[in-house]
Each structure stands twice: as structure tokens, then as C-alpha cells.
Design a protein around this motif. Structure first.
Motif, mmCIF file in Angstrom:
data_model
loop_
_atom_site.group_PDB
_atom_site.id
_atom_site.type_symbol
_atom_site.label_atom_id
_atom_site.label_comp_id
_atom_site.label_asym_id
_atom_site.label_seq_id
_atom_site.Cartn_x
_atom_site.Cartn_y
_atom_site.Cartn_z
ATOM 1 N N MET A 41 -36.563 -30.991 -11.018
ATOM 2 C CA MET A 41 -36.726 -32.258 -10.313
ATOM 3 C C MET A 41 -38.200 -32.669 -10.232
ATOM 4 S SD MET A 41 -33.647 -33.122 -9.655
ATOM 5 C CE MET A 41 -33.290 -32.270 -11.175
ATOM 6 N N VAL A 86 -29.059 -44.456 -12.682
ATOM 7 C CA VAL A 86 -27.875 -45.225 -13.063
ATOM 8 C C VAL A 86 -28.265 -46.254 -14.111
ATOM 9 C CG1 VAL A 86 -26.047 -46.765 -12.268
ATOM 10 C CG2 VAL A 86 -26.902 -44.955 -10.760
ATOM 11 N N PRO A 115 -32.829 -33.896 -4.943
ATOM 12 C CA PRO A 115 -31.920 -34.545 -5.892
ATOM 13 C C PRO A 115 -32.380 -35.953 -6.236
ATOM 14 C CG PRO A 115 -30.695 -33.491 -4.120
ATOM 15 C CD PRO A 115 -32.134 -33.456 -3.712
ATOM 16 N N ILE A 116 -32.050 -36.366 -7.438
ATOM 17 C CA ILE A 116 -32.380 -37.701 -7.902
ATOM 18 C C ILE A 116 -31.261 -38.165 -8.824
ATOM 19 C CG2 ILE A 116 -33.733 -36.880 -9.875
ATOM 20 C CD1 ILE A 116 -35.627 -39.241 -9.394
ATOM 21 N N VAL A 117 -30.917 -39.442 -8.759
ATOM 22 C CA VAL A 117 -29.824 -40.000 -9.554
ATOM 23 C C VAL A 117 -30.350 -41.219 -10.298
ATOM 24 C CG1 VAL A 117 -27.531 -41.047 -9.528
ATOM 25 C CG2 VAL A 117 -28.078 -39.207 -7.924
ATOM 26 N N ASN A 147 -29.290 -25.004 -8.801
ATOM 27 C CA ASN A 147 -28.647 -26.058 -8.007
ATOM 28 C C ASN A 147 -29.123 -26.033 -6.556
ATOM 29 O OD1 ASN A 147 -27.084 -28.351 -8.160
ATOM 30 N ND2 ASN A 147 -25.213 -27.309 -7.454
ATOM 31 N N LYS A 183 -30.390 -31.550 -12.406
ATOM 32 C CA LYS A 183 -30.416 -30.557 -11.341
ATOM 33 C C LYS A 183 -31.259 -29.363 -11.769
ATOM 34 C CE LYS A 183 -26.121 -28.416 -13.002
ATOM 35 N NZ LYS A 183 -24.743 -28.009 -12.646
ATOM 36 N N VAL A 211 -24.239 -42.478 -15.295
ATOM 37 C CA VAL A 211 -25.021 -41.881 -14.216
ATOM 38 C C VAL A 211 -25.564 -40.531 -14.698
ATOM 39 C CG1 VAL A 211 -24.963 -40.980 -11.860
ATOM 40 C CG2 VAL A 211 -23.614 -43.015 -12.447
ATOM 41 N N TRP A 212 -26.851 -40.323 -14.487
ATOM 42 C CA TRP A 212 -27.491 -39.050 -14.848
ATOM 43 C C TRP A 212 -27.938 -38.368 -13.574
ATOM 44 C CZ3 TRP A 212 -33.154 -38.045 -16.345
ATOM 45 C CH2 TRP A 212 -33.310 -36.710 -16.762
ATOM 46 N N ARG A 213 -27.395 -37.179 -13.325
ATOM 47 C CA ARG A 213 -27.754 -36.410 -12.135
ATOM 48 C C ARG A 213 -28.378 -35.082 -12.579
ATOM 49 N NH1 ARG A 213 -22.774 -38.659 -10.496
ATOM 50 N NH2 ARG A 213 -22.935 -39.876 -8.559
ATOM 51 N N SER A 251 -35.606 -37.498 -19.909
ATOM 52 C CA SER A 251 -35.074 -36.179 -20.282
ATOM 53 C C SER A 251 -36.139 -35.332 -20.981
ATOM 54 C CB SER A 251 -33.849 -36.328 -21.177
ATOM 55 O OG SER A 251 -34.213 -36.781 -22.479
#
Length: 813
Positions: free
Chosen positions: A523, A490, A486-488, A505, A501, A497-499, A556
Motif C-alpha cells: 500500500m 474504480v 486499504p485503498i480502492v 492482508n 493488498k 475495481v482494483w483492491r 500496478s
């Protein structure tokens, strides 16, 4: 004697007056008379015709249907019928028939109205080519003068040829050959005597004597002409009796394409109008496209079958309309106004029984749909749910329902429906960009919007190979380990916040790039792009033919959020299929004039022949554009020779080869495993699915064909929870590629120099010492081979394959 002298001088005066009047008219009008020499080089309007590369007619564009015919090819029976109807003294007069003119003058004097013009065929040629339809004495005199000139300059045969190719014969048909095709679907040479007489009767009044508009009047005109032919000795009594006994068999025949490729036709038409303007519709150009008829037919079938398969597994949306309480006559009128869409015929349910339903078809026939061919139709509720399974025909249909049916191979009818989703398929020759097949939607009649060339949609994971290619050319290897975790992100200024996946999942931890690609791990793609830098990646990827402004300036982009057309995707993917060269898709191979002279010959940037050679013993590749049809031996039609324009190399040949190897693994053990059913070892490709399954893609190739398929809704909405590129777009791709490659040998590009194969430790991503558990062989550029862990070069990040200043373990892990 005085009376006789008076009469004599009166006649002389009248004669001199007429002579002086004619002389004056000639002197007045002759300076303005057009040159008859122009008739020798007259250019009749001929429609634009579009053909496949194997000479199959795709479409015809133009207001006038005309196919010029030479005098030597006109059947004698038709010439006799025409002369009997229009000018039986044609062979003897010199352009003007005095008796006919006197008869026309007498009718004018007695009735006060012009009944007939007294025109000969030569005078009609003068009027049709040089004058208007204005009814005036000055125009008539001009017509006579021109006719006299035409007779001096041209032979009778030349005059007749000009006439029969120019005259209007109704229903947009100009000339006798076009009329024969429109009314009988045959060449004029194939018509019976009675049919020729019918065509010969049309010039007098095409609307009045049209056999489609007024059968009785047209038959009366035909029989009169046959009677005249008999009286003039052109036919004997036996032929005359047989001809008048023949019933009228005329019906409207639209020139039907030999190949169903309307999106291709429209692309070619637009290009021709851009090149030649409005003259494109009238100058008789023949456009030969790059499309082959067999491949295009396969593409049509693959796309329609795939869309219907997807559509029907989501249930039946009900009839297109309901006509309750209508009489059978009203139903017949209603169904006659419907039209087929994508091969699906309209029908009206007339009776519901326990074993099936009776339906009325467009041709007026009644047929049955059995229960087995309609019990699939569970009610559609949403893209994710359906209603209960129907137990009997009345649960699905009722009398008066307007539905769609499809004819099965065994002749039976199956209930179906026009799919709500749409699709596009593009197949290219990766060596020069020639479009081999293209379908822009389920039905051109339903929508002329060409989704293959116009619909900009997000490609999803089918865009990832461009990111990975950039990585391979910037220090990464197929064995580089990148953390699937996982990576977040901000945005401290926008408080967003962009999470991102993975689609499942789930997360796999550190995995090689090869595995990340064939398992389509989001990811990993994001981390790779982050390490490369967005701007560096955008500039690199724009080499493939994308507008850099269309590529998102953020991370993105790694997930395929750019909006691109299937044609752009297919052109860019061709670089992997051809060994690293940029090619541009094109559709028009050559343009010929009405005389068969080559006016334009495509000379696309093509991969050098040496770089398209196959592995020894596996066949021979070609890099030339599509040639003229083999059966055409006319030297005038020969294709202009030229030196092919060399394509630009945009990525390292070794990068293209490694990427092909990685994309082959997508099929062998990744998201494209369905394609193993084709039982070929030369296929490579990648699935793509966007958020909420709004777009489903599959792009794949061997060294002969690069094919991209997109499926989605015109107004983006979810295809369904369990619908992905691998089970929506891939089946269409498989149907097409399976047919295209049937009985063809495996075709892979040879391994370029500068590559090495090395055993790799799956844990460290480094060279594996003997006895390392799970070690596997991987391909590397010679300069990028990883050393053993105990020989790691200073300043190198473990497992990344990148110099330390290009990224840190934290960037990747």
C-alpha cells in the motif's frame, strides 16, 4: 642390326612421346596450378574455444577437432611410424616416387581398377590442400606437378608438418594431436609406441582401421606398421615385441570442459557469430569471458541445491518411467540410453527390500539406496499438499522404476528427482557490469533456454527500490510517513475495481518509508507512486536501463508488474551497489586470434576509481575489467591498454547510499533476515514474490558482487502457498554469496558528502527534541532534513517531506 636399330628408335620414340606428353600436360596445366607459396601461410580450420577469466576451458564449437602441432614437437617414433606406413622413401625422393607410380600403374593394367594411387606424402599434401578426391588422370598429373613444386619450395620437415596437421583421422579429428586426444585422451607426445602406430595407421582408411569401430582390423594394421618399423631399423626387436603385445586401449574421449558453464558458452558463441559470422567456428578464435571458474562453480551448486531443496519439500512425483517385466539385459540397454541431468544420475530399480532398494547404474554397477536416503519421498499431490509419509521402500518404488540418484559426500546414493521448477542466477561486478557467474536453468542438457537472459518475469517487490529511489530524488526521505491502509481504485468506464493488498492482508497505518521497504508494504509503494505520478516515475526508472515501454503505465508498476529478465534486474540493481552509476552487463572480455593476438578487448563503462574506494582499512576495490591470466607471460597475449570509459551517473550518490542503508535493513530486520546467517554487515537486498507465488526473487549486493536469483515454473504456476522470495530464492542467493565472500573483508562504499544524520520523532517524522520517546537516527540529504514540528515551513505537507503542490495529506494518508 636392323632389329636392334628398330628397337632403339622405338624406345627413342616412346621416350620422346612420353616426354612430349608430359611437356604438353605441363604447358596445359601449369597456368592453372596454384601457388605453393600459399602453403607457407595456410590457415587450417580450428574450432572456437571459450574460456573463463582464469583460463579454464568452458566449451569448444566447430565441426573439426584440430589442434595444430609444430614439427619440432612431433615425437620421432610417430614420424618413423608414419613414414613406415605411408612413404618409407620420403627422405630420398623429390615429391614423386617412380617405383610407387609404376606399381600403381601395373595394378591398374592387371586388374582394371585403381588399387593404390602411388602417392607420396608430398603428393597427398598437394591433394589435401589444393585438389579434390576426384579419381582422374588429369587430377593425378596435376598432383604430381604440384608435388614437384612443393619439394622445390618447402623443406621435408615443413611438408610433414603440413601433412600431419591436415589429415582426417576419424571421429571429427583432423591432425594427429586431435586424434591422440579423441582416441586416448592424451597429447601425441604422451602416447606409447603402439598407440602412435595405431594413429599412424588411420590415414589410409580412417573408417576401416578405426580402433573404436573395428578393433581386430585396427590391431592388424598397427602390428603391420610396427613390423615395418622393425624391418626399416626404426625400432629394435625388443621394442617391437613389447609394442605388439600391448592391448588396444583406445576409447572415445570427448574434449571435456574444465568448467561447467554451458549457458555462458552459448552466450559467448552467439556474440562471436554476431561479430565474425560463420568464420567464428573455423578461425581458431579464443574467447575469454568475464566469468571466474570458482564463482561459476559456486553458482551451479547453489542453484541446483536450492531447487532440489524446494522440490523435495513438495514431495515425490514418482519414477520417470516404469519398465516392468524386463530382463536384466534389457534394463542395461535401457539405462545406457539415459543421460545425467544437472548432476543427477539415472538408475533402474532392480530389487526392493525392507532396508532399501537395489539399483542399476549407467556404468553397469549395482548399488543400494538405503531407506534413510529415500524416506523423504511423500507422494506429491499438488504444490500445496502431499500424500502420507511412506513407511517402507515399497511405498515409494518398485522393480523396473527409472529414477534419479545423487551421490552424497559419504559415497552413498540418495533418491532424488529432476526439479519441475526452474531458476536463474546472475552475479555481476557492479563497477563495470562484468558477469562473474550466470546459470540459466537447472540443466542445459534438459533445456538450453537461458532464463537468466531470456525469461521475462514479473519481479514483484524486488522492483520497489526503483520506486523508492525516485521518491528520494523527488522530496521524500527515508523518514517520510506514508499510510499503510486499504485503498480502492474504480474505473468508471470499465466498471472495474482494483483492491490491492499486502501479502499478509494486514495494515500498519502511517509508517516511515524505511520501514515500509524492509516490511515490503504494497500500500505504501502504491501511494508513493501515486504521489510521484506514473509518467514521472517511468521516465526516472528507465534511466536504470529499462525500456520505458516495458514499464506499466499505471499504479500496478509499484508492485513490480513489469516483465523483466534477471539479467536486466541485476544490471539495474548494480546502480545501488556502485554509488549511482549505470553499467551494462557483458560477458566477453577479450578475443584472441589463433596466434594469440588480441582482436577485441572489452572497454565497458566503469565507475571512476575514486568512487569505488572503500572505507579506510577495509581493503581495496578495483574498477578494471578482468585481466589476462597471470601465468601467461607471452607478450603477444598481453591485454591492450586503454583508458576506461567512465560510467554515466544516473542517480545522486546520496540517494544510492540511503537506498543501500534501507536495503541493509531488509536483511537486518525485514523479509531478508535469513541472510543474517552469513554474519556479514555489508549486505543489502530485497525479496520479491508475485501474485499466487508464481515468481520468487531475491536481489542483493555488497560493493563487490550484485547477485539476482529468480525461481519459478517455465509455464507460470504457483510455487505453493507458503513459498516466497525469502525462503525459495534467498537460500540460493545465500549459498552463492556465502561462498563468493568467504574470508573476504567487509566492503561498503564510503558515505558521500552532503548527508546528515538526525534524530527523528517516530510519530511525526520530524526532527525529535531531546527526550522524545522512541526517537531514532535517520540519514538525510542536507537539503531534505526535516525541521521540528513547530518550525514546519509554510506550504509543506506534514510528514511527507514533499512540497504542498506535489502532494496533499490525502494523497499519502
Amino acid at each position: 642390326m636392323r632389329l636392334l636399330k628398330f628397337l632403339w628408335w622405338t624406345c627413342v620414340a616412346i621416350f620422346c612421346g612420353v616426354l612430349l606428353s608430359l611437356s604438353g600436360a605441363y604447358l596445359y596445366l601449369s597456368p592453372n596450378l596454384p601457388s605453393v607459396d600459399a602453403l607457407r601461410n595456410v590457415q587450417l580450420q580450428i574450432p572456437l574455444r571459450v574460456y573463463s577469466s582464469d583460463n579454464k576451458l568452458i566449451a569448444e564449437f566447430g565441426e573439426m577437432r584440430r589442434t595444430p602441432i609444430r614439427f619440432a614437437d612431433i615425437p620421432p617414433d610417430f614420424i618413423h611410424a608414419l613414414l613406415s606406413a605411408e612413404d618409407d622413401n620420403f627422405a630420398n625422393h623429390y615429391g614423386v616416387d617412380v617405383k610407387s607410380l609404376m606399381r600403381a600403374a601395373a595394378q591398374l593394367l592387371t586388374t582394371g581398377h585403381i588399387q593404390t594411387g602411388g602417392s607420396t606424402i608430398t603428393m597427398q599434401v598437394a591433394k589435401n590442400y589444393f585438389l579434390t578426391n576426384e579419381r582422374s588422370f588429369s587430377r593425378k598429373i596435376t598432383e604430381i606437378l604440384l608435388a614437384l613444386q612443393i619439394e622445390r619450395e618447402l623443406t621435408k620437415d615443413e611438408i610433414l608438418e603440413l601433412y600431419i596437421n591436415k589429415i582426417y583421422l576419424g571421429n571429427r579429428a583432423y591432425g594427429i594431436e586431435a586424434a591422440a586426444q579423441v582416441y586416448y585422451g592424451k597429447s601425441i607426445k604422451e602416447l606409447s609406441l603402439a598407440q602412435m602406430a595405431m594413429i599412424a595407421g588411420l590415414p589410409k582408411a580412417p573408417s576401416r582401421y578405426n580402433p573404436l569401430a573395428n578393433v581386430a582390423r585396427s590391431m592388424e594394421r598397427r602390428n603391420w606398421i610396427l613390423e615395418r618399423m622393425n624391418k626399416l631399423g626404426f625400432i629394435d626387436q625388443a621394442r617391437y615385441q613389447a609394442a605388439i603385445a600391448e592391448p588396444v586401449a583406445a576409447s572415445y574421449h570427448v574434449p571435456s570442459p574444465e568448467l561447467n558453464a554451458p549457458y555462458i558458452a552459448e552466450m559467448a558463441r552467439a556474440e562471436m557469430v554476431g561479430r565474425y559470422g560463420s568464420n567464428a567456428y573455423t578461425e581458431g578464435y579464443r574467447v575469454y569471458t568475464t566469468v571466474h571458474s570458482d564463482l561459476q562453480s559456486n553458482a551451479n551448486d547453489a542453484l541446483r541445491d536450492g531447487l532440489q531443496e524446494y522440490d523435495q519439500r513438495h514431495g515425490y512425483r514418482g519414477p520417470e518411467a516404469r519398465l516392468p517385466g524386463k530382463s536384466m539385459d534389457a534394463w542395461r540397454q535401457a539405462i545406457a540410453q539415459q543421460r545425467p541431468l544437472g548432476g543427477l544420475e539415472p538408475a533402474i530399480v532392480t530389487r526392493v527390500e525392507k532396508s532399501g532398494v537395489m539399483v542399476l547404474l549407467r556404468d553397469g554397477k549395482d548399488e543400494t539406496i538405503s531407506w534413510d536416503n529415500m524416506k523423504w519421498a511423500r507422494p506429491f499431490l499438488s504444490s500445496n499438499s502431499m500424500g502420507p509419509v511412506p513407511r517402507q521402500p515399497s511405498d515409494v518404488l518398485q522393480a523396473g522404476d527409472v529414477i534419479r540418484v545423487q551421490r552424497r559426500d559419504d559415497g552413498s546414493l540418495r533418491l532424488t528427482q529432476v526439479p519441475a521448477a526452474q531458476s536463474a542466477l546472475v552475479s555481476l561486478n557492479p563497477r563495470n557490469g562484468a558477469i562473474m557467474a550466470l546459470v540459466g536453468g537447472f540443466s542445459f542438457e534438459q533445456s538450453s533456454y537461458n532464463r537468466a537472459a531470456q525469461a521475462k518475469r514479473q519481479p514483484g517487490s524486488s522492483f520497489k527500490p526503483f520506486i523508492y529511489s525516485c521518491a528520494l530524488d523527488n522530496g521524500f526521505t527515508a523518514a517520510s510517513l506514508v499510510n499503510d491502509a486499504p485503498i480502492v481504485f474504480v474505473d468508471e468506464y470499465l466498471d472495474k475495481v482494483w483492491r490491492p493488498k499486502n501479502d499478509t492482508n494486514t495494515f500498519l497505518g502511517p509508517i516511515p518509508l524505511r520501514e515500509a521497504l524492509y516490511k515490503s508494504r504494497n500500500m505504501v509503494s502504491i501511494r508513493v507512486l501515486q504521489s510521484l505520478g506514473v509518467e514521472r516515475a517511468r521516465n526516472y526508472i528507465s534511466r536504470f536501463g529499462f525500456d520505458v515501454q516495458e514499464l506499466p503505465p499505471n499504479l500496478s508498476m509499484a508492485l513490480g508488474t513489469a516483465t523483466l529478465t534477471p539479467l536486466e534486474i541485476a544490471g539495474a540493481w548494480s546502480t545501488f551497489a556502485n554509488g549511482g552509476y549505470k553499467v551494462s552487463p557483458y560477458i566477453v572480455d577479450r578475443v584472441e586470434s589463433r596466434d594469440g593476438q588480441v582482436l577485441f578487448q572489452a572497454n565497458p563503462a566503469s565507475v571512476p576509481v575514486d568512487d569505488t574506494a572503500q572505507v579506510a582499512g577495509q581493503g581495496q576495490a578495483t574498477a578494471q575489467p578482468t585481466a589476462a591470466p597471470a601465468e601467461d607471460n607471452d607478450p603477444a597475449h598481453a591485454k591492450t591498454t586503454y583508458e576506461p570509459t567512465p560510467a554515466e551517473r544516473i542517480i545522486d550518490a546520496r540517494t544510492a547510499y540511503i537506498m543501500t542503508s534501507m536495503l541493509q535493513d531488509v536483511i537486518k530486520r525485514g523479509t531478508g533476515r535469513r541472510a543474517l546467517a552469513l554474519k556479514r554487515d555489508d549486505l543489502a537486498g530485497k525479496t520479491g514474490t508475485t501474485n499466487d507465488s508464481k515468481d520468487a526473487w531475491f536481489s542483493g549486493f555488497n560493493a563487490d558482487y550484485m547477485t539476482t536469483v529468480w525461481v519459478g515454473f517455465d509455464q507460470p504456476e504457483s510455487l505453493g502457498r507458503m513459498e516466497f522470495g525469502g525462503n525459495v530464492a534467498l537460500p540460493i542467493w545465500m549459498r552463492y554469496m556465502g561462498a563468493a565472500l568467504k574470508d573476504k573483508p567487509s566492503h561498503v562504499l564510503p558515505e558521500p558528502p552532503g548527508l546528515v544524520s538526525q534524530r527523528i520523532d517516530p510519530v511525526s517524522g520530524r526532527a525529535a527534541p531531546p527526550g522524545t520517546p522512541g526517537a531514532y537516527f535517520e540519514l538525510f540529504k542536507a537539503e531534505d532534513t526535516p525541521p521540528p514540528m513547530n518550525e514546519l515551513a509554510p506550504g509543506t505537507s506534514p510528514g511527507s517531506g514533499m512540497p504542498a503542490d506535489e502532494g496533499t495529506p490525502m494523497d499519502l494518508f
